[in-house]
Design a protein around this motif. Structure first.
Motif, short mmCIF file in Angstrom:
data_model
loop_
_atom_site.label_atom_id
_atom_site.label_comp_id
_atom_site.label_asym_id
_atom_site.label_seq_id
_atom_site.Cartn_x
_atom_site.Cartn_y
_atom_site.Cartn_z
N MET A 1 0.75 -1.15 0.25
CA MET A 1 0.22 0.09 -0.10
C MET A 1 0.76 1.32 0.08
SD MET A 1 -2.94 1.21 2.41
CE MET A 1 -2.01 1.80 4.16
N GLN A 2 0.52 2.09 -0.70
CA GLN A 2 1.32 3.24 -1.02
C GLN A 2 0.92 4.59 -0.27
OE1 GLN A 2 4.28 3.45 -2.59
NE2 GLN A 2 4.10 1.22 -2.60
N ALA A 3 -0.38 4.67 0.32
CA ALA A 3 -0.98 5.77 1.17
C ALA A 3 -0.27 5.85 2.31
CB ALA A 3 -2.41 5.39 1.32
N ASP A 4 -0.34 7.03 2.89
CA ASP A 4 0.21 7.44 4.25
C ASP A 4 -0.38 6.44 5.34
OD1 ASP A 4 0.95 8.48 6.39
OD2 ASP A 4 0.56 10.60 5.87
N LYS A 5 0.45 5.55 5.50
CA LYS A 5 -0.08 4.51 6.59
C LYS A 5 -0.48 5.12 7.98
CE LYS A 5 2.47 0.97 4.49
NZ LYS A 5 3.26 -0.10 4.47
N ALA A 6 0.35 6.15 8.43
CA ALA A 6 -0.05 6.88 9.54
C ALA A 6 -1.47 7.53 9.60
CB ALA A 6 1.13 7.73 9.97
N LYS A 7 -1.72 8.22 8.52
CA LYS A 7 -3.04 8.76 8.23
C LYS A 7 -4.06 7.73 8.22
CE LYS A 7 -5.05 12.30 5.33
NZ LYS A 7 -4.98 13.07 4.21
N ILE A 8 -3.74 6.71 7.40
CA ILE A 8 -4.84 5.80 7.19
C ILE A 8 -5.29 5.02 8.68
CG2 ILE A 8 -5.52 3.32 6.15
CD1 ILE A 8 -5.60 6.04 4.33
N THR A 9 -4.38 4.84 9.44
CA THR A 9 -4.22 4.18 10.67
C THR A 9 -5.03 4.87 11.54
OG1 THR A 9 -2.14 3.05 10.43
CG2 THR A 9 -2.98 3.27 12.74
N ARG A 10 -4.77 6.28 11.53
CA ARG A 10 -5.52 7.21 12.33
C ARG A 10 -6.83 7.37 12.01
NH1 ARG A 10 -6.48 12.13 11.08
NH2 ARG A 10 -4.53 12.31 9.58
N LEU A 11 -7.21 7.35 10.81
CA LEU A 11 -8.64 7.29 10.39
C LEU A 11 -9.33 6.37 10.80
CD1 LEU A 11 -8.03 8.95 6.85
CD2 LEU A 11 -9.30 10.06 8.80
N LEU A 12 -8.87 4.94 10.59
CA LEU A 12 -9.49 3.80 10.97
C LEU A 12 -9.67 3.55 12.36
CD1 LEU A 12 -7.78 1.31 8.20
CD2 LEU A 12 -10.18 2.18 8.24
N LYS A 13 -8.76 4.05 13.18
CA LYS A 13 -9.06 3.83 14.54
C LYS A 13 -10.02 5.02 15.16
CE LYS A 13 -4.23 2.20 15.83
NZ LYS A 13 -2.93 2.51 16.56
N THR A 14 -9.90 6.22 14.57
CA THR A 14 -11.19 7.00 14.64
C THR A 14 -12.63 6.23 14.57
OG1 THR A 14 -9.81 8.92 14.36
CG2 THR A 14 -12.21 9.48 14.32
N ALA A 15 -12.54 5.78 13.32
CA ALA A 15 -13.82 5.17 13.04
C ALA A 15 -14.11 3.91 13.91
CB ALA A 15 -13.52 4.27 11.51
#
Length: 88
Positions: free
Chosen positions: A1-15
């Motif tokens: 995955m090339q997306a910003d993993k920190a950003k994706i992780t933060r968003l998913l944890k928020t959800a």
């Protein structure tokens, strides 16, 4: 995955946190409209996360595929993604 993993992780944890809160609201028989509002907020975060992942895919994977001449397979993937997005 090339997306910003920190950003994706933060968003998913928020959800995930929002979903935990929604489950608690349901268990407590909270007002339906309040639950619905929280569901829509969670859906919005998940859509934002998905858009970020798709954007990263386009910027990296598809761009690389076009540069190397392997664009036909990626175009098929994009068409399939668009089909899925328009059905949801």
């Amino acid at each position: 995955m090339q997306a910003d993993k920190a950003k994706i992780t933060r968003l998913l944890k928020t959800a995930r946190g929002q979903l935990d809160g929604i489950l608690k609201m349901v268990e407590e028989d909270r007002y339906c409209v309040d639950i619905s509002n929280q569901l829509m907020a969670t859906t919005s975060i998940l859509k934002k996360t998905n858009a970020e992942i798709i954007r990263a895919h386009l910027e990296h994977c598809v761009k690389d595929a076009v540069a190397t001449g392997n664009h036909a397979e990626r175009i098929d993937e994009i068409a399939e993604l668009l089909d899925k997005l328009t059905k949801s």
